[in-house]
Design a protein around this motif. Structure first.
Motif, PDB file in Angstrom:
ATOM      1  N   ARG A 142       0.711  -1.545  -0.279  1.00  0.00           N
ATOM      2  CA  ARG A 142       0.120  -0.164  -0.293  1.00  0.00           C
ATOM      3  C   ARG A 142       0.690   0.992   0.008  1.00  0.00           C
ATOM      4  NH1 ARG A 142      -3.306  -3.271   3.343  1.00  0.00           N
ATOM      5  NH2 ARG A 142      -1.986  -2.292   5.341  1.00  0.00           N
ATOM      6  N   TRP A 143       2.115   1.422   0.130  1.00  0.00           N
ATOM      7  CA  TRP A 143       2.563   2.241   0.266  1.00  0.00           C
ATOM      8  C   TRP A 143       3.522   2.209  -0.456  1.00  0.00           C
ATOM      9  CZ3 TRP A 143       8.218   3.706   0.417  1.00  0.00           C
ATOM     10  CH2 TRP A 143       8.228   4.571   0.600  1.00  0.00           C
ATOM     11  N   MET A 144       4.179   1.052  -1.254  1.00  0.00           N
ATOM     12  CA  MET A 144       4.913   1.291  -2.300  1.00  0.00           C
ATOM     13  C   MET A 144       3.161   2.085  -3.438  1.00  0.00           C
ATOM     14  SD  MET A 144       7.769   0.611  -2.304  1.00  0.00           S
ATOM     15  CE  MET A 144       9.180  -0.597  -3.383  1.00  0.00           C
ATOM     16  N   ASP A 145       2.493   1.544  -3.648  1.00  0.00           N
ATOM     17  CA  ASP A 145       1.050   2.088  -4.505  1.00  0.00           C
ATOM     18  C   ASP A 145       1.142   3.781  -4.412  1.00  0.00           C
ATOM     19  OD1 ASP A 145       1.089  -0.521  -5.091  1.00  0.00           O
ATOM     20  OD2 ASP A 145      -1.668   0.068  -3.591  1.00  0.00           O
ATOM     21  N   VAL A 146       1.424   4.418  -3.339  1.00  0.00           N
ATOM     22  CA  VAL A 146       1.358   5.890  -3.300  1.00  0.00           C
ATOM     23  C   VAL A 146       3.059   6.632  -4.123  1.00  0.00           C
ATOM     24  CG1 VAL A 146       1.672   7.478  -1.856  1.00  0.00           C
ATOM     25  CG2 VAL A 146      -0.390   5.457  -1.925  1.00  0.00           C
ATOM     26  N   ASN A 147       4.288   6.146  -2.799  1.00  0.00           N
ATOM     27  CA  ASN A 147       5.791   6.395  -3.142  1.00  0.00           C
ATOM     28  C   ASN A 147       6.762   5.711  -3.876  1.00  0.00           C
ATOM     29  OD1 ASN A 147       4.884   8.103  -1.165  1.00  0.00           O
ATOM     30  ND2 ASN A 147       4.056   6.656   0.080  1.00  0.00           N
ATOM     31  N   GLY A 148       6.171   4.690  -4.584  1.00  0.00           N
ATOM     32  CA  GLY A 148       7.468   4.121  -5.037  1.00  0.00           C
ATOM     33  C   GLY A 148       8.193   4.282  -5.519  1.00  0.00           C
ATOM     34  N   GLN A 149       7.643   5.524  -6.541  1.00  0.00           N
ATOM     35  CA  GLN A 149       9.070   6.027  -7.792  1.00  0.00           C
ATOM     36  C   GLN A 149       9.968   6.875  -6.567  1.00  0.00           C
ATOM     37  OE1 GLN A 149       7.812  10.588  -7.954  1.00  0.00           O
ATOM     38  NE2 GLN A 149       6.119   9.770  -8.279  1.00  0.00           N
ATOM     39  N   ALA A 150       9.659   7.104  -5.312  1.00  0.00           N
ATOM     40  CA  ALA A 150      10.309   7.457  -4.327  1.00  0.00           C
ATOM     41  C   ALA A 150      12.339   6.469  -4.035  1.00  0.00           C
ATOM     42  CB  ALA A 150      10.087   8.183  -2.807  1.00  0.00           C
ATOM     43  N   ILE A 151      11.722   4.799  -4.482  1.00  0.00           N
ATOM     44  CA  ILE A 151      12.144   4.198  -4.150  1.00  0.00           C
ATOM     45  C   ILE A 151      12.741   3.437  -5.436  1.00  0.00           C
ATOM     46  CG2 ILE A 151      12.418   1.233  -3.566  1.00  0.00           C
ATOM     47  CD1 ILE A 151      11.568   3.884  -1.121  1.00  0.00           C
ATOM     48  N   TYR A 152      12.732   2.576  -6.696  1.00  0.00           N
ATOM     49  CA  TYR A 152      12.637   2.255  -7.732  1.00  0.00           C
ATOM     50  C   TYR A 152      13.843   2.993  -8.315  1.00  0.00           C
ATOM     51  CZ  TYR A 152       8.890  -0.523  -7.212  1.00  0.00           C
ATOM     52  OH  TYR A 152       8.321  -1.532  -6.712  1.00  0.00           O
ATOM     53  N   GLY A 153      14.595   2.938  -9.219  1.00  0.00           N
ATOM     54  CA  GLY A 153      15.379   2.988  -9.767  1.00  0.00           C
ATOM     55  C   GLY A 153      16.189   4.900  -8.593  1.00  0.00           C
ATOM     56  N   THR A 154      15.774   5.000  -7.794  1.00  0.00           N
ATOM     57  CA  THR A 154      16.690   6.218  -6.370  1.00  0.00           C
ATOM     58  C   THR A 154      18.184   5.683  -6.079  1.00  0.00           C
ATOM     59  OG1 THR A 154      15.537   5.232  -5.057  1.00  0.00           O
ATOM     60  CG2 THR A 154      14.149   6.850  -6.483  1.00  0.00           C
ATOM     61  N   SER A 155      18.725   6.856  -6.122  1.00  0.00           N
ATOM     62  CA  SER A 155      19.751   6.521  -5.497  1.00  0.00           C
ATOM     63  C   SER A 155      21.064   7.391  -4.641  1.00  0.00           C
ATOM     64  CB  SER A 155      21.452   7.061  -6.220  1.00  0.00           C
ATOM     65  OG  SER A 155      20.821   8.062  -7.046  1.00  0.00           O
ATOM     66  N   ALA A 156      22.036   6.486  -3.601  1.00  0.00           N
ATOM     67  CA  ALA A 156      21.527   7.753  -2.128  1.00  0.00           C
ATOM     68  C   ALA A 156      21.363   8.718  -2.022  1.00  0.00           C
ATOM     69  CB  ALA A 156      22.959   7.098  -1.598  1.00  0.00           C
ATOM     70  N   SER A 157      21.109   9.113  -0.547  1.00  0.00           N
ATOM     71  CA  SER A 157      20.875  10.642  -0.566  1.00  0.00           C
ATOM     72  C   SER A 157      21.948  11.398  -0.942  1.00  0.00           C
ATOM     73  CB  SER A 157      20.420  10.993   1.468  1.00  0.00           C
ATOM     74  OG  SER A 157      20.692  11.947   1.155  1.00  0.00           O
ATOM     75  N   PRO A 158      22.166  13.203  -1.486  1.00  0.00           N
ATOM     76  CA  PRO A 158      22.776  13.505  -1.385  1.00  0.00           C
ATOM     77  C   PRO A 158      23.898  14.527  -0.186  1.00  0.00           C
ATOM     78  CG  PRO A 158      20.905  14.352  -2.768  1.00  0.00           C
ATOM     79  CD  PRO A 158      20.732  13.471  -1.749  1.00  0.00           C
ATOM     80  N   TYR A 159      22.530  14.571   0.748  1.00  0.00           N
ATOM     81  CA  TYR A 159      22.830  15.130   1.709  1.00  0.00           C
ATOM     82  C   TYR A 159      23.029  14.332   3.242  1.00  0.00           C
ATOM     83  CZ  TYR A 159      20.195  18.139  -0.869  1.00  0.00           C
ATOM     84  OH  TYR A 159      20.083  19.254  -2.511  1.00  0.00           O
ATOM     85  N   GLU A 160      23.267  14.843   4.076  1.00  0.00           N
ATOM     86  CA  GLU A 160      23.842  13.980   5.103  1.00  0.00           C
ATOM     87  C   GLU A 160      22.279  13.636   5.800  1.00  0.00           C
ATOM     88  OE1 GLU A 160      25.734  15.458   9.645  1.00  0.00           O
ATOM     89  OE2 GLU A 160      26.975  15.172   7.659  1.00  0.00           O
ATOM     90  N   ARG A 161      22.055  12.733   6.556  1.00  0.00           N
ATOM     91  CA  ARG A 161      20.301  12.503   6.606  1.00  0.00           C
ATOM     92  C   ARG A 161      20.301  12.843   7.897  1.00  0.00           C
ATOM     93  NH1 ARG A 161      22.735   7.198   8.966  1.00  0.00           N
ATOM     94  NH2 ARG A 161      22.981   7.245  11.095  1.00  0.00           N
ATOM     95  N   PRO A 162      18.914  13.229   8.662  1.00  0.00           N
ATOM     96  CA  PRO A 162      18.381  13.913   9.364  1.00  0.00           C
ATOM     97  C   PRO A 162      17.476  13.438  10.388  1.00  0.00           C
ATOM     98  CG  PRO A 162      16.841  14.232   7.547  1.00  0.00           C
ATOM     99  CD  PRO A 162      17.644  13.190   6.778  1.00  0.00           C
ATOM    100  N   SER A 163      17.612  13.914  11.356  1.00  0.00           N
ATOM    101  CA  SER A 163      17.295  12.604  12.320  1.00  0.00           C
ATOM    102  C   SER A 163      15.367  12.595  12.002  1.00  0.00           C
ATOM    103  CB  SER A 163      16.841  13.789  13.786  1.00  0.00           C
ATOM    104  OG  SER A 163      16.601  15.258  13.922  1.00  0.00           O
ATOM    105  N   TRP A 164      14.667  13.738  10.945  1.00  0.00           N
ATOM    106  CA  TRP A 164      12.963  13.311  10.908  1.00  0.00           C
ATOM    107  C   TRP A 164      12.531  12.569   9.740  1.00  0.00           C
ATOM    108  CZ3 TRP A 164      13.021  15.416   6.298  1.00  0.00           C
ATOM    109  CH2 TRP A 164      13.714  16.330   6.175  1.00  0.00           C
TER     110      TRP A 164
END
Ligand code: GLC
Length: 474
Positions: free
Chosen positions: A376-398
């Protein structure tokens, strides 16, 4: 004089040609050493592409141990830990183990399509399952043993699973154990770093010949690479220092895999597995040899800052066992699983999440529910997972970041109480900012604020677990 010169020129050209020919032979020879494993960086990148884009796969541990379900002769063996190791935990020889386990391994019709559908709906792009685990029982039909599904169950379970997975449009891989507690020549005296249920006891069949076992291992690998159509992944398990590489004739196994399945992707567990949490990743990179495996496999742990420059995949259980157990109730919540997926992808890795079906092939209800929640989560947000790469920024606490082309995805775990989220993306030429949960893509108000992009978000988080904000930029 002119004639002499031209003869000289011809001779020089011929000699130069010879040098060229012999040096190109030298180059060929150099690449030949790796045979079918030789490839350029571009070729390797092309081979790895689908795997890198997929980010999420389903692991399946299923075999004779599944029917035992963590119980041996009416007694629970424990509440925690891998029950696919039950034979070793109770120190049973292969005959006693088979006597107890075979009657309880009764796959129902159609089990494989249930697995494959669950995987696809959860958003997995590939499935890796146990063709053989350490107990030595083979789900595939092997000419070289009767300890297989064909002889003990009357079905080629491997074919059923491969077909079902492919039917759902997913890639398929074999987890194949090089450790083998059934084979009478698996020399557990020689494999001194590796486990065996009879460790410490004399071999019941006298001295063992490790070479005969290695030959069996290679013949079975050839069956797996030849009889089931395209195999996308080979997931070997496992070696330890001293019982690695040459011990299994691994270079030959790797070359065989790629010559029979040129596009196959392999993990690195035939060779020494470095402790990636402790080893310095820059040092690792210097010694990384793709011909010893395309990716590394942190198990049950997420590297704190990823492993830049190396392909990696975290494999993880949903409770604490890989093979099914009636007694392990330590289920991770869907919240943990979804956040793990986001965390891993934000560091540039893949997530291989395990299910341990029961002896009849049915999937524990807790796993079904978690996989559905992920879906259910991937149906909405999958584009932020597939084909993406590592964050360009340091990870925030939130939360976490992922990125792809002209997109930055902001994964929010803790929704801001003050309605403003600050992202260190002031340098981006932003064209639109919106919530992935909002199908109208209503723009969110933004402003630049001391080197950051401040995003004004609605009061309520659209998703209690992870809400994703998409930042489109030029
Ligand atoms: C370990 C275990 C095994 C499990 C595997 C998954 O090597 O021996 O039971 O299959 O990890 O990563």
């Amino acid at each position: 004089m002119r004639r002499a010169k031209s003869i000289l020129l011809v001779c020089m050209a011929a000699a130069f040609g010879l040098i060229l020919i012999s040096s190109s032979c030298a180059i060929e020879k150099a690449t030949d050493v790796r045979g079918p494993l030789a490839e350029t960086k571009q070729q390797r990148d092309a081979r790895m592409q689908w795997w890198r884009d997929s980010r999420f796969g389903m692991f399946v541990h299923w075999g004779l141990y599944s029917g035992l379900a963590g119980t041996w002769k009416d007694k629970p063996v424990g509440e925690r830990g891998g029950m696919e190791w039950i034979q070793q935990r109770v120190h049973a020889d292969t005959w006693e183990y088979a006597h107890e386990a075979v009657p309880l391994f009764r796959p129902k019709e159609g089990f494989a399509s249930e697995w494959a559908k669950l995987a696809r709906r959860a958003g997995c792009r590939y499935v890796v399952f146990t063709s053989k685990h350490h107990d030595g029982f083979c789900l595939f039909d092997s000419e070289y043993t009767t300890y297989d599904a064909h002889d003990l169950v009357g079905r080629d379970l491997c074919r059923e699973i491969v077909d079902a997975v492919r039917n759902e449009g997913l890639k398929v891989g074999f987890y194949h154990s090089v450790i083998d507690w059934h084979h009478p020549q698996y020399d557990y005296f020689k494999a001194d770093q590796l486990p065996h249920p009879l460790k410490g006891k004399p071999s019941p069949n006298g001295p063992r010949n490790h070479d005969i076992y290695v030959d069996y291992l290679h013949r079975q690998a050839r069956e797996l690479f030849s009889n089931y159509g395209p195999v996308d992944i080979i997931w070997w398990d496992y070696s330890k220092k001293g019982n690695e590489g040459p011990f299994w004739k691994s270079d030959e196994l790797m070359a065989m895999a790629r010559s029979l399945q040129p596009a196959i992707i392999s993990n690195n567990r035939l060779y020494h597995i470095p402790n990636i949490e402790k080893d310095d990743s820059a040092d690792r990179l210097r010694t990384w040899k793709p011909e010893q495996g395309d990716f590394t496999t942190p198990e049950q742990t997420i590297p704190s800052t990823g492993i830049p420059g190396v392909d990696w995949e975290v494999c993880m259980t949903m409770n604490t066992t890989w093979g099914y157990s009636d007694h392990d109730h330590a289920w991770k919540s869907p919240e943990t699983l979804i956040r793990n997926l986001v965390d891993i992808v934000s560091k540039g890795g893949n997530y291989l999440l395990n299910i341990g079906p029961k002896g009849d092939g049915s999937i524990p209800q807790e796993s079904i529910e978690s996989m559905r929640a992920i879906g259910r989560w991937m149906d909405v947000n999958g584009q932020a997972i597939y084909g993406t790469s590592a964050s360009p920024y340091e990870r925030p606490s939130w939360g976490r970041y992922t990125k792809k082309d002209r997109m930055l995805y902001v994964h929010v775990f803790e929704w801001p109480r003050n309605g403003v989220l600050e992202v260190p993306a002031a340098e981006l030429n932003v064209t639109r900012v919106y919530l992935l949960a909002d199908s109208d893509k209503t723009p969110l108000k933004t402003e630049k604020k001391s080197g950051a992009l401040a995003i004004h978000v609605p009061r309520e988080a659209p998703d209690d677990i992870v809400s994703v904000i998409a930042i489109e930029h030029k």
